[in-house]
Scaffold this motif. Structure first.
Motif, PDB file in Angstrom:
ATOM      1  N   ILE A 121       0.829  -1.206   0.000  1.00 47.60           N
ATOM      2  CA  ILE A 121       0.000   0.000   0.000  1.00 47.60           C
ATOM      3  C   ILE A 121       0.862   1.253   0.000  1.00 47.60           C
ATOM      4  CG2 ILE A 121      -1.547   1.375   1.458  1.00 47.60           C
ATOM      5  CD1 ILE A 121      -2.994  -1.243   2.127  1.00 47.60           C
ATOM      6  N   CYS A 122       1.898   1.268   0.829  1.00 43.54           N
ATOM      7  CA  CYS A 122       2.735   2.462   0.897  1.00 43.54           C
ATOM      8  C   CYS A 122       3.536   2.642  -0.399  1.00 43.54           C
ATOM      9  CB  CYS A 122       3.657   2.406   2.109  1.00 43.54           C
ATOM     10  SG  CYS A 122       3.958   4.047   2.818  1.00 43.54           S
ATOM     11  N   GLU A 123       3.921   1.549  -1.024  1.00 41.90           N
ATOM     12  CA  GLU A 123       4.595   1.643  -2.319  1.00 41.90           C
ATOM     13  C   GLU A 123       3.644   2.200  -3.373  1.00 41.90           C
ATOM     14  OE1 GLU A 123       6.865  -1.197  -5.635  1.00 41.90           O
ATOM     15  OE2 GLU A 123       6.330  -2.019  -3.674  1.00 41.90           O
ATOM     16  N   GLU A 124       2.387   1.724  -3.373  1.00 38.95           N
ATOM     17  CA  GLU A 124       1.387   2.238  -4.311  1.00 38.95           C
ATOM     18  C   GLU A 124       1.148   3.727  -4.082  1.00 38.95           C
ATOM     19  OE1 GLU A 124      -3.071   0.782  -5.424  1.00 38.95           O
ATOM     20  OE2 GLU A 124      -2.791   1.539  -3.380  1.00 38.95           O
ATOM     21  N   THR A 125       1.024   4.123  -2.817  1.00 42.42           N
ATOM     22  CA  THR A 125       0.803   5.530  -2.479  1.00 42.42           C
ATOM     23  C   THR A 125       1.971   6.385  -2.951  1.00 42.42           C
ATOM     24  OG1 THR A 125      -0.524   4.929  -0.550  1.00 42.42           O
ATOM     25  CG2 THR A 125       0.396   7.146  -0.586  1.00 42.42           C
ATOM     26  N   GLY A 126       3.188   5.908  -2.683  1.00 47.44           N
ATOM     27  CA  GLY A 126       4.364   6.661  -3.096  1.00 47.44           C
ATOM     28  C   GLY A 126       4.462   6.797  -4.603  1.00 47.44           C
ATOM     29  N   GLN A 127       4.177   5.723  -5.322  1.00 45.61           N
ATOM     30  CA  GLN A 127       4.216   5.783  -6.779  1.00 45.61           C
ATOM     31  C   GLN A 127       3.190   6.779  -7.303  1.00 45.61           C
ATOM     32  OE1 GLN A 127       3.400   2.058  -8.767  1.00 45.61           O
ATOM     33  NE2 GLN A 127       3.604   2.942 -10.811  1.00 45.61           N
ATOM     34  N   HIS A 128       1.990   6.744  -6.723  1.00 46.66           N
ATOM     35  CA  HIS A 128       0.943   7.674  -7.149  1.00 46.66           C
ATOM     36  C   HIS A 128       1.366   9.118  -6.925  1.00 46.66           C
ATOM     37  CE1 HIS A 128      -2.947   9.618  -7.589  1.00 46.66           C
ATOM     38  NE2 HIS A 128      -2.807  10.109  -6.372  1.00 46.66           N
ATOM     39  N   LEU A 129       1.888   9.421  -5.746  1.00 43.96           N
ATOM     40  CA  LEU A 129       2.275  10.796  -5.460  1.00 43.96           C
ATOM     41  C   LEU A 129       3.410  11.259  -6.363  1.00 43.96           C
ATOM     42  CD1 LEU A 129       2.033  10.852  -1.554  1.00 43.96           C
ATOM     43  CD2 LEU A 129       0.435  11.844  -3.208  1.00 43.96           C
ATOM     44  N   GLU A 130       4.346  10.377  -6.667  1.00 41.87           N
ATOM     45  CA  GLU A 130       5.428  10.753  -7.575  1.00 41.87           C
ATOM     46  C   GLU A 130       4.893  11.019  -8.983  1.00 41.87           C
ATOM     47  OE1 GLU A 130       8.517  11.541  -6.958  1.00 41.87           O
ATOM     48  OE2 GLU A 130       8.120  11.227  -4.819  1.00 41.87           O
ATOM     49  N   GLU A 131       3.943  10.200  -9.431  1.00 41.20           N
ATOM     50  CA  GLU A 131       3.372  10.407 -10.761  1.00 41.20           C
ATOM     51  C   GLU A 131       2.619  11.733 -10.849  1.00 41.20           C
ATOM     52  OE1 GLU A 131       2.806   5.681 -11.992  1.00 41.20           O
ATOM     53  OE2 GLU A 131       1.034   6.920 -11.551  1.00 41.20           O
ATOM     54  N   VAL A 132       1.754  11.996  -9.868  1.00 41.88           N
ATOM     55  CA  VAL A 132       0.973  13.236  -9.957  1.00 41.88           C
ATOM     56  C   VAL A 132       1.862  14.461  -9.788  1.00 41.88           C
ATOM     57  CG1 VAL A 132      -1.190  12.150  -9.239  1.00 41.88           C
ATOM     58  CG2 VAL A 132       0.275  13.194  -7.503  1.00 41.88           C
ATOM     59  N   LYS A 133       2.902  14.363  -8.974  1.00 46.39           N
ATOM     60  CA  LYS A 133       3.816  15.494  -8.813  1.00 46.39           C
ATOM     61  C   LYS A 133       4.599  15.752 -10.096  1.00 46.39           C
ATOM     62  CE  LYS A 133       6.314  15.301  -5.045  1.00 46.39           C
ATOM     63  NZ  LYS A 133       7.097  14.644  -3.968  1.00 46.39           N
ATOM     64  N   THR A 134       4.953  14.682 -10.809  1.00 50.23           N
ATOM     65  CA  THR A 134       5.671  14.844 -12.077  1.00 50.23           C
ATOM     66  C   THR A 134       4.828  15.613 -13.081  1.00 50.23           C
ATOM     67  OG1 THR A 134       6.945  12.811 -11.735  1.00 50.23           O
ATOM     68  CG2 THR A 134       6.717  13.592 -14.000  1.00 50.23           C
ATOM     69  N   VAL A 135       3.565  15.224 -13.208  1.00 52.94           N
ATOM     70  CA  VAL A 135       2.674  15.913 -14.144  1.00 52.94           C
ATOM     71  C   VAL A 135       2.374  17.325 -13.658  1.00 52.94           C
ATOM     72  CG1 VAL A 135       0.405  15.867 -15.256  1.00 52.94           C
ATOM     73  CG2 VAL A 135       1.670  13.731 -14.897  1.00 52.94           C
ATOM     74  N   ALA A 136       2.115  17.464 -12.358  1.00 48.43           N
ATOM     75  CA  ALA A 136       1.756  18.770 -11.800  1.00 48.43           C
ATOM     76  C   ALA A 136       2.876  19.779 -11.964  1.00 48.43           C
ATOM     77  CB  ALA A 136       1.391  18.616 -10.331  1.00 48.43           C
ATOM     78  N   ALA A 137       4.125  19.317 -11.907  1.00 46.31           N
ATOM     79  CA  ALA A 137       5.251  20.237 -12.056  1.00 46.31           C
ATOM     80  C   ALA A 137       5.215  20.932 -13.407  1.00 46.31           C
ATOM     81  CB  ALA A 137       6.566  19.485 -11.875  1.00 46.31           C
ATOM     82  N   ASP A 138       4.773  20.223 -14.442  1.00 41.68           N
ATOM     83  CA  ASP A 138       4.668  20.818 -15.778  1.00 41.68           C
ATOM     84  C   ASP A 138       3.522  21.820 -15.867  1.00 41.68           C
ATOM     85  OD1 ASP A 138       6.768  19.189 -16.595  1.00 41.68           O
ATOM     86  OD2 ASP A 138       5.428  17.620 -17.361  1.00 41.68           O
ATOM     87  N   LEU A 139       2.536  21.672 -14.979  1.00 40.26           N
ATOM     88  CA  LEU A 139       1.326  22.505 -15.035  1.00 40.26           C
ATOM     89  C   LEU A 139       1.327  23.619 -13.996  1.00 40.26           C
ATOM     90  CD1 LEU A 139      -1.313  19.628 -15.447  1.00 40.26           C
ATOM     91  CD2 LEU A 139      -0.238  20.995 -17.248  1.00 40.26           C
ATOM     92  N   GLY A 140       2.340  23.658 -13.140  1.00 39.63           N
ATOM     93  CA  GLY A 140       2.380  24.673 -12.092  1.00 39.63           C
ATOM     94  C   GLY A 140       1.384  24.421 -10.984  1.00 39.63           C
ATOM     95  N   LEU A 141       1.158  23.150 -10.668  1.00 37.42           N
ATOM     96  CA  LEU A 141       0.182  22.775  -9.651  1.00 37.42           C
ATOM     97  C   LEU A 141       0.869  22.089  -8.477  1.00 37.42           C
ATOM     98  CD1 LEU A 141      -2.581  21.226 -11.967  1.00 37.42           C
ATOM     99  CD2 LEU A 141      -2.345  23.605 -11.213  1.00 37.42           C
ATOM    100  N   GLY A 142       0.203  22.097  -7.334  1.00 32.77           N
ATOM    101  CA  GLY A 142       0.672  21.386  -6.158  1.00 32.77           C
ATOM    102  C   GLY A 142      -0.467  20.656  -5.489  1.00 32.77           C
ATOM    103  N   PHE A 143      -0.143  19.834  -4.479  1.00 32.19           N
ATOM    104  CA  PHE A 143      -1.135  19.013  -3.772  1.00 32.19           C
ATOM    105  C   PHE A 143      -0.956  19.180  -2.271  1.00 32.19           C
ATOM    106  CE2 PHE A 143      -0.165  16.989  -7.780  1.00 32.19           C
ATOM    107  CZ  PHE A 143      -1.424  16.758  -8.314  1.00 32.19           C
TER     108      PHE A 143
END
Length: 457
Positions: free
Chosen positions: A114-136
């Protein structure tokens, strides 16, 4: 059981009961599902993010498709389709009413997974968000935005809920647009096992709420609560929320919960990808063919499954049990919630010990506890004990339960380390919300906007 019955007969009450019972599985097949929501904001301005535009929520979802996510679509009034979510394997990303971004994780065997899945998800959304100027940001309640500032996402069921909520409670729109939670879903082996798990988790849910308290701000100022998200649920819709006293009564089981769910007013019927507004109507009438909005059609089991998702008690029964009592928070606490409940509910000795903590509580004790925790968190009391003391016992039980499970990572580490932050909160008696208030009154000098910089994922 199929979505439609093999003999094409109308649904009977027994079919509704059987749908819940079909969730039973051998203990060897038990899994845990983790879910968490987070606020999406614009870097710099901390403004909420609309659906459309080159750097909106839709663009965020489209950007995630580079990681193998596929779109989930809904028919719209213009005759086209609207992107409302993503799926990959058994995991889903869903679009919440105000643009909160939710991962509904796959059912997994261990907290390490579960923690690996959570970490992967957060890394993926942060990667995309960085291109869009977004944060979480992970908090239980939006710390800055007014309700009228929050964009409305184009999802059919939310339009229906938005119009219905003010009729049945004062804070339902806040629940929809300004809250974020972390949840855990757990399995049961039988009706008797479901009953035992439901009772202990429902009674102890306010203790988890206190441990995860993380929403002390509204519109830039302290709001008087440590978990204002939990307070919102006390005035959302009494027909479908709360502590469900009947769960603790003799005779409780799948049938009793089905009767409760059957009596909860409906929101919608989904046909051909569209949501049809039947808010306030009765599922009894639907079963009898008396809903004119759908030309007298009768429901399928898919309609019943949809209806159960519109019920919001502190613990919810579907074909598994959902723990619904916690504010969103740090990455570590996203892993801690499923660990807490797996430690208690997936070890028989731990579950029995946890029930000993709360089995003598009366209905009045439970309701008083739920009312007091939003403001007082660990300082509230129940049956002559502080919530902090109960939480320490609860965590010790969960710790031993995880130790007994003996699910080891590749580094031969068990699952108990995921409870570390909660154990620190219980030991010190200081919640995440109180630490935020100390920062607000100290280094932040009354500027809530600092939370977006200091606590973004």
């Amino acid at each position: 059981m199929a979505d439609t019955l093999c003999d094409d007969r109308p649904l009977a009450f027994e079919d509704l009961v059987a749908w819940f019972a079909e969730g039973s599985k051998p203990t060897s097949e038990f899994k845990v599902g983790a879910e968490h929501e987070k606020f999406v904001f614009r870097d710099g301005t901390h403004a909420p993010v609309p659906y459309d535009g080159p750097d909106g929520i839709k663009a965020l979802m489209e950007g995630l498709m580079r990681f193998g996510w596929q779109g989930t679509y809904e028919a719209n009034a213009a005759g086209g389709e609207t992107l409302i979510g993503l799926h990959r394997g058994m995991a889903n990303i869903s679009l919440e009413p105000g643009g909160q971004f939710e991962l509904s994780g796959a059912p997994l065997a261990t907290m390490h997974d579960i923690c690996e899945e959570t970490g992967q998800h957060l890394e993926e959304v942060k990667t995309v968000a960085a291109d869009l100027g977004l944060g979480f940001l992970g908090l239980g309640f939006s710390p800055l935005w007014r309700r009228d500032e929050v964009p409305v996402m184009p999802k059919g069921r939310y339009k229906i809920m938005r119009e219905y909520m003010p009729k049945v409670g004062g804070l339902g729109l806040d629940m929809m647009f300004r809250t974020c939670t972390v949840q855990a879903n757990l399995d049961f082996a039988s009706e008797a096992d479901m009953i035992d798990k439901f009772r202990v988790s429902l009674a102890l849910q306010p203790i988890a709420t206190a441990l995860f308290a993380n929403s002390p701000f509204t519109e830039g100022r302290p709001n008087g609560f440590l978990t204002s998200r939990a307070n919102v649920w006390t005035d959302t819709d009494a027909d479908r929320t709360g502590l469900l006293d009947f769960v603790f009564e003799d005779g409780f089981g799948f049938e009793r919960y089905a009767r409760y769910a059957l009596d909860v007013p409906m929101y919608f019927v989904k046909r051909d990808g569209r949501y049809i507004d039947v808010a306030g109507r009765s599922f009894h009438d639907f079963m009898a063919g008396r809903l004119t909005e759908v030309d007298g059609e009768r429901p399928t089991l898919k309609d019943w499954a949809d209806h159960t998702t519109t019920i919001f008690p502190e613990v919810r029964l579907k074909q598994y049990l959902e723990m619904r009592g916690a504010d969103a928070g740090s990455w570590s606490r996203l892993c801690a919630l499923p660990a807490l409940w797996a430690g208690i509910l997936y070890d028989p000795a731990a579950q029995a010990a946890a029930w000993d903590l709360c089995k003598h509580w009366t209905a009045e004790d439970r309701h008083t506890l739920r009312a007091d925790v939003p403001r007082q968190a660990l300082k509230a009391t129940v049956a002559g004990r502080t919530v902090r003391d109960v939480a320490r016992d609860m965590l010790a039980i969960a710790h031993q339960g995880l130790k007994n499970r003996n699910r080891l990572s590749g580094g031969m580490v068990d699952e108990t380390n995921y409870l570390g932050e909660l154990e620190d909160i219980a030991e010190t008696g200081v919640t995440a919300a109180e630490r935020l208030l100390d920062l607000y009154n100290g280094p932040w000098q009354g500027n809530v906007g600092e939370v977006f910089e200091a606590f973004a994922y």
